[in-house]
Design an enzyme around this catalytic site. Sequence first.
Site, PDB file in Angstrom:
ATOM      1  N   HIS A 103       0.916  -1.069  -0.132  1.00  0.00           N
ATOM      2  CA  HIS A 103       0.007   0.024   0.070  1.00  0.00           C
ATOM      3  C   HIS A 103       0.870   1.199   0.086  1.00  0.00           C
ATOM      4  CE1 HIS A 103      -3.245   2.643   1.007  1.00  0.00           C
ATOM      5  NE2 HIS A 103      -2.367   3.075   2.103  1.00  0.00           N
ATOM      6  N   SER A 104       0.425   2.422  -0.909  1.00  0.00           N
ATOM      7  CA  SER A 104       1.278   3.562  -0.843  1.00  0.00           C
ATOM      8  C   SER A 104       2.747   3.126  -1.145  1.00  0.00           C
ATOM      9  CB  SER A 104       0.924   4.243   0.552  1.00  0.00           C
ATOM     10  OG  SER A 104       1.418   5.355   0.363  1.00  0.00           O
ATOM     11  N   LEU A 105       3.479   3.754  -0.419  1.00  0.00           N
ATOM     12  CA  LEU A 105       4.945   3.510  -0.620  1.00  0.00           C
ATOM     13  C   LEU A 105       5.388   1.914  -0.728  1.00  0.00           C
ATOM     14  CD1 LEU A 105       7.802   4.485  -1.343  1.00  0.00           C
ATOM     15  CD2 LEU A 105       8.124   4.899   1.090  1.00  0.00           C
TER      16      LEU A 105
END
Length: 131
Positions: A103-105
């Site tokens: 998720h995300s980075l």
Amino acid sequence: GGGTGVDGGAARGGRVEFLPAEWHTCLREEGDGTFATLQSVTQRSVPFLRKLANDVVMDVIFYQQDSHRRRMLSFVASRLNDIVRRWRQHVPRFDGPIVLLGHSLGSLICFDLLDTPLVAAAPAPAPPDAP
């Protein structure tokens, strides 16, 4: 283990296990004092924004620097290899796929791990002889 089981694969009688590979501590435990310095120079007047900036925005900025990115990728690759090794010891007959989710980075870290030659991949099986 530390995973969360979810019933699935009913045809095979199997299930899905989610085993987390946390990467955030590799930045926080950095020996060069970067985060201690960062904490000392950030504004204390708006704690929520300060925490958001230090915990989220700075991770992205650090990831853009080659030395930090290499360290993060190496840390995550090592962590994933350890998780898979322990999982195979716990479930020696496991023959299912291993899937990376982020998720995300974390999704970018997963992509870069799959795209970079940090970890030697198993050789692809030889194609069957044509009749």
